[in-house]
Write a protein that holds these residues in place. Structure first.
Motif, mmCIF file in Angstrom:
data_model
loop_
_atom_site.group_PDB
_atom_site.id
_atom_site.type_symbol
_atom_site.label_atom_id
_atom_site.label_comp_id
_atom_site.label_asym_id
_atom_site.label_seq_id
_atom_site.Cartn_x
_atom_site.Cartn_y
_atom_site.Cartn_z
ATOM 1 N N GLN A 153 0.842 -1.191 0.000
ATOM 2 C CA GLN A 153 0.000 0.000 0.000
ATOM 3 C C GLN A 153 0.876 1.240 0.000
ATOM 4 O O GLN A 153 1.929 1.268 0.652
ATOM 5 N N TYR A 154 0.442 2.259 -0.739
ATOM 6 C CA TYR A 154 1.128 3.547 -0.743
ATOM 7 C C TYR A 154 0.241 4.565 -0.048
ATOM 8 O O TYR A 154 -0.941 4.688 -0.364
ATOM 9 N N ARG A 155 0.813 5.283 0.899
ATOM 10 C CA ARG A 155 0.034 6.233 1.689
ATOM 11 C C ARG A 155 0.725 7.588 1.728
ATOM 12 O O ARG A 155 1.953 7.676 1.784
ATOM 13 N N GLU A 193 6.054 8.078 -4.797
ATOM 14 C CA GLU A 193 5.821 6.637 -4.653
ATOM 15 C C GLU A 193 6.971 5.843 -5.256
ATOM 16 O O GLU A 193 7.401 4.830 -4.704
ATOM 17 N N CYS A 214 6.135 0.147 7.278
ATOM 18 C CA CYS A 214 6.654 1.121 6.322
ATOM 19 C C CYS A 214 8.072 0.715 5.911
ATOM 20 O O CYS A 214 8.993 0.733 6.728
#
Length: 227
Positions: free
Chosen positions: A176-178, A214, A201
């Motif tokens: 997941q990218y946050r 990203e 992370c």
């Protein structure tokens, strides 16, 4: 002043829907500063992105020798990434036709990769809608096809795809990218993105666009995982 319509005529095309090309070259900042019913190029950008995806997929499928699906995915992502599209825009001279708001122009918007890449997609979208797929294909074959087999510089390496392929061997892992932080002025924001593997992370990246941030986060994650 030369326009995209003039550029197309020099290439042997005969544009029909003139308004479509002006819309493709209208950034939201310009539309906001002028009449409220003036359309910006965001919808055409959406169409152009779809055209680029089908064109690049077809071009990669027809390569000899044939590539496996994972390699095709990586090369396509590198070929249609923001930095490549921005450089093509500059190479072809389309950036000169872009209509920007006064503030965006003064802050260097005409050379900003994210704006140039979006503008390139919008122009391809307009050409497709007005002249059909074959016209868009002819232009992409001339300017973009050589890039498919060219050696990719660092700024178009697709670390997100590499990371995805690396962790695919473990079906339990999820990526997941946050957004971790957004700073700077509204006309030149800086984004800090984190890439998470199963809520851990593994990397952070900072850039003027979320996509670039990203990629930097994925690069840091790959460096840690490949040790």
């Amino acid at each position: 002043m030369k326009t995209l319509i003039d550029w197309l005529k020099e290439k042997g095309f005969e544009p029909n829907n003139i308004q479509l090309y002006y819309e493709a070259c209208t950034h939201s900042s310009y539309a906001n500063e002028h009449q409220s019913n003036l359309d910006d190029n965001e919808r055409l950008e959406f169409v152009g992105d779809a055209v680029l995806q089908i064109w690049s997929a077809t071009a990669l499928y027809n390569l000899v020798p044939a590539l496996h699906e994972g390699k095709m995915t990586t090369i396509r992502a590198q070929t249609v990434c923001e930095s490549t599209l921005a450089k093509l825009n500059q190479q072809m001279g389309w950036y000169e036709f872009l209509r920007l708001g006064v503030g965006e122009e003064k802050s260097g918007g005409r050379s900003r990769p994210s704006i140039l890449a979006d503008h390139f997609e919008a122009c391809i979208g307009a050409i497709y809608l007005d002249l059909g797929y074959q016209a868009a294909k002819k232009i992409l074959d001339e300017y973009m096809k050589p890039l498919i087999t060219a050696k990719k510089p660092e700024d178009v390496t697709d670390y997100k795809t590499q990371l995805q392929e690396y962790v695919q061997t473990d079906n339990k892992c999820t990526i997941q990218y946050r957004l971790l932080k957004e700073s700077g002025p509204s006309n030149a924001p800086v984004f800090t993105m984190g890439v998470f593997l199963d809520e851990i992370c593994m990397g952070q990246g900072e850039s003027t666009t979320k996509k670039k941030a990203e990629q930097k986060a994925a690069k840091e994650a790959m460096r840690k995982l490949a040790v």
